[in-house]
Write a protein that holds these residues in place. Structure first.
Motif, short mmCIF file in Angstrom:
data_model
loop_
_atom_site.label_atom_id
_atom_site.label_comp_id
_atom_site.label_asym_id
_atom_site.label_seq_id
_atom_site.Cartn_x
_atom_site.Cartn_y
_atom_site.Cartn_z
N ALA A 146 3.84 31.68 19.43
CA ALA A 146 2.90 32.35 19.01
C ALA A 146 3.22 33.45 17.77
CB ALA A 146 2.48 33.45 19.96
N MET A 147 4.38 33.26 17.23
CA MET A 147 4.75 34.10 16.08
C MET A 147 4.46 33.65 15.02
SD MET A 147 8.70 35.46 14.89
CE MET A 147 9.18 36.21 16.44
N PRO A 148 4.37 32.38 14.65
CA PRO A 148 3.81 31.81 13.29
C PRO A 148 2.39 32.17 13.09
CG PRO A 148 4.87 30.03 14.71
CD PRO A 148 4.78 31.16 15.60
N PHE A 149 1.74 32.44 14.09
CA PHE A 149 0.26 32.89 13.87
C PHE A 149 0.27 34.25 13.33
CE2 PHE A 149 -0.38 29.49 16.94
CZ PHE A 149 -1.60 29.09 16.71
N LEU A 150 1.22 35.16 13.58
CA LEU A 150 1.16 36.59 13.28
C LEU A 150 2.05 36.51 11.80
CD1 LEU A 150 1.26 39.77 14.45
CD2 LEU A 150 3.69 39.39 13.95
N VAL A 151 2.86 35.89 11.67
CA VAL A 151 3.55 35.76 10.35
C VAL A 151 2.91 35.10 9.16
CG1 VAL A 151 5.59 34.73 9.05
CG2 VAL A 151 5.72 35.35 11.48
N ILE A 152 1.85 34.04 9.39
CA ILE A 152 1.00 33.73 8.69
C ILE A 152 -0.11 34.74 8.08
CG2 ILE A 152 -0.75 31.74 8.34
CD1 ILE A 152 1.01 29.76 9.66
N ALA A 153 -0.64 35.26 9.23
CA ALA A 153 -1.61 36.28 8.86
C ALA A 153 -1.23 37.44 8.03
CB ALA A 153 -2.33 36.79 10.24
N VAL A 154 0.04 38.11 8.55
CA VAL A 154 0.52 39.13 7.93
C VAL A 154 0.90 38.83 6.34
CG1 VAL A 154 2.26 40.85 7.77
CG2 VAL A 154 1.02 40.46 9.93
N GLU A 155 1.64 37.56 6.38
CA GLU A 155 2.15 37.06 4.77
C GLU A 155 0.63 37.01 4.07
OE1 GLU A 155 4.20 33.56 2.54
OE2 GLU A 155 4.02 33.45 4.45
N SER A 161 -2.69 41.80 -0.97
CA SER A 161 -3.05 43.26 -1.33
C SER A 161 -2.33 43.74 -2.65
CB SER A 161 -2.08 44.10 -0.16
OG SER A 161 -0.60 43.81 -0.38
N ASP A 162 -2.90 44.83 -3.00
CA ASP A 162 -2.66 45.56 -4.34
C ASP A 162 -1.38 46.06 -4.32
OD1 ASP A 162 -2.81 46.35 -6.81
OD2 ASP A 162 -4.77 47.38 -6.60
N THR A 163 -0.35 45.64 -5.10
CA THR A 163 0.93 46.03 -5.33
C THR A 163 1.00 47.05 -6.14
OG1 THR A 163 1.51 44.45 -7.06
CG2 THR A 163 1.93 43.72 -4.67
N PHE A 180 7.38 50.40 2.27
CA PHE A 180 7.01 49.81 3.56
C PHE A 180 6.33 50.28 4.61
CE2 PHE A 180 7.91 47.60 7.55
CZ PHE A 180 7.06 46.42 7.52
N ARG A 181 6.71 51.58 4.85
CA ARG A 181 6.18 52.33 6.14
C ARG A 181 5.22 53.01 5.88
NH1 ARG A 181 7.81 57.24 8.44
NH2 ARG A 181 9.29 57.38 6.84
N ARG A 182 5.01 53.59 4.58
CA ARG A 182 3.94 54.89 4.55
C ARG A 182 2.94 54.08 3.46
NH1 ARG A 182 6.84 60.43 3.57
NH2 ARG A 182 4.78 61.10 4.54
N VAL A 183 3.23 52.79 2.69
CA VAL A 183 2.14 52.37 1.79
C VAL A 183 1.99 51.02 2.10
CG1 VAL A 183 1.68 52.00 -0.55
CG2 VAL A 183 3.03 53.79 0.17
N THR A 184 2.75 50.07 2.35
CA THR A 184 2.59 48.59 2.49
C THR A 184 1.86 48.52 4.04
OG1 THR A 184 4.41 48.15 1.45
CG2 THR A 184 3.35 46.35 2.65
N LEU A 185 2.42 49.06 5.02
CA LEU A 185 1.76 48.67 6.22
C LEU A 185 0.35 49.37 6.33
CD1 LEU A 185 4.66 49.38 9.16
CD2 LEU A 185 3.27 47.40 8.48
N PRO A 186 0.06 50.66 5.89
CA PRO A 186 -1.44 51.04 6.02
C PRO A 186 -2.37 50.09 5.32
CG PRO A 186 0.00 52.87 5.62
CD PRO A 186 0.97 51.68 5.42
N LEU A 187 -1.77 49.48 4.21
CA LEU A 187 -2.72 48.65 3.41
C LEU A 187 -2.93 47.33 4.36
CD1 LEU A 187 -1.07 49.03 -0.25
CD2 LEU A 187 -3.41 49.62 0.44
#
Length: 265
Positions: A146-155, A161-163, A180-187
């Motif tokens: 199942a992990m590839p489904f998550l990795v592909i979706a998150v990638e 996303s706007d960097t 990563f924790r305070r900006v990237t993850l919420p985005l």
């Protein structure tokens, strides 16, 4: 696309095979619904074997999803945000479980995590941990497929996303992990959630790797797909009820994600 082209008639040469293709996909599902023992459905849903398989499936699929999120989100970030030698190879390896026959995946897991496997031998001798034919083994097998489904979706979410927000946070002195924790993850939270849902659904329906690596022991490793397989030999109605539950879950997943992947402009 203009309104005239939207309303154009489909040629018969395309309409007929399209209708046949739709029927090919829909008729088996209709057959399942028609043959389901609706009158005895409540009684069969509360049968001990059905409830045990359902509880185990929900537990292991949820635990496998947690494992996939903890390991897959950092992996997706690595593939989307960093440049390193062999990145294309790593991305290809991540997607291998998508096309690998599940039974082959189960054999591979045995060779690595079995009692005489590359890692399993050390786990057994050092900690007394044996993964094959245990509930933990079910979680490992489900997480693997199942992990590839998550990795592909998150990638995909990370790449879309706007960097600039991350760059702004970095210029203000935030460290990479803080960014990563305070900006990237919420985005990318919607992408993570969607990937986790797909991951959970795939884990819930996993069969081949599970039966090869963890076996089919009621109450311990017998998830719903395995219970369906076993019930087909002894109790068709029970198999239909379990299949109906999995079908309902699949439809629910598609309904929840329709705005992201199903509908088109």
């Amino acid at each position: 696309m203009s309104e005239a082209r939207r309303g154009a008639r489909a040629p018969i040469a395309l309409l007929i095979p399209a209708a046949l293709g739709l029927a090919f996909l829909v008729l088996p599902l209709a057959g399942l619904l028609i043959r389901t023992p609706w009158r005895s459905l409540p009684e069969r849903l509360t049968a001990p074997g059905v409830l045990a398989a359902l509880r185990l499936s929900l537990l292991t699929a949820t635990l496998a999803t947690v494992v996939c999120v903890l390991l897959g989100v950092p992996l997706a970030w690595l593939l989307a945000r960093t440049e390193f030698p062999g990145r294309r190879v790593v991305r290809a390896l991540v997607t291998v479980p998508l096309v690998l026959p599940p039974v082959v995946g189960g054999v591979a897991l045995l060779l690595v995590f079995g009692r005489r496997g590359l890692v399993g031998q050390w786990l057994d001798s050092a900690f007394g941990i044996a993964l094959p034919f245990t509930t933990a083994g079910v979680v490992v097998a489900e997480a693997f497929v199942a992990m590839p489904f998550l990795v592909i979706a998150v990638e995909g979410a990370l790449r879309g996303s706007d960097t600039r927000y991350e760059e702004a946070a970095a210029t203000l002195g935030a460290g990479r992990f803080a960014v990563f924790r305070r900006v990237t993850l919420p985005l990318v939270a919607p992408g993570v959630a969607a990937g986790a849902v797909l991951c959970w659904a795939r884990a819930l329906g996993e069969f081949g790797a599970t039966i090869t690596f963890a076996g089919n022991f009621p109450g311990r490793t017998q998830t719903m797909p395995l219970a369906v397989y076993l019930a087909l030999e002894t109790d068709l109605d029970a198999a239909l009820v379990l299949s109906l539950i999995l079908l309902a879950v699949s439809v629910g997943i598609l309904a929840a994600l329709r705005d992201k992947w199903i509908t088109s402009p």
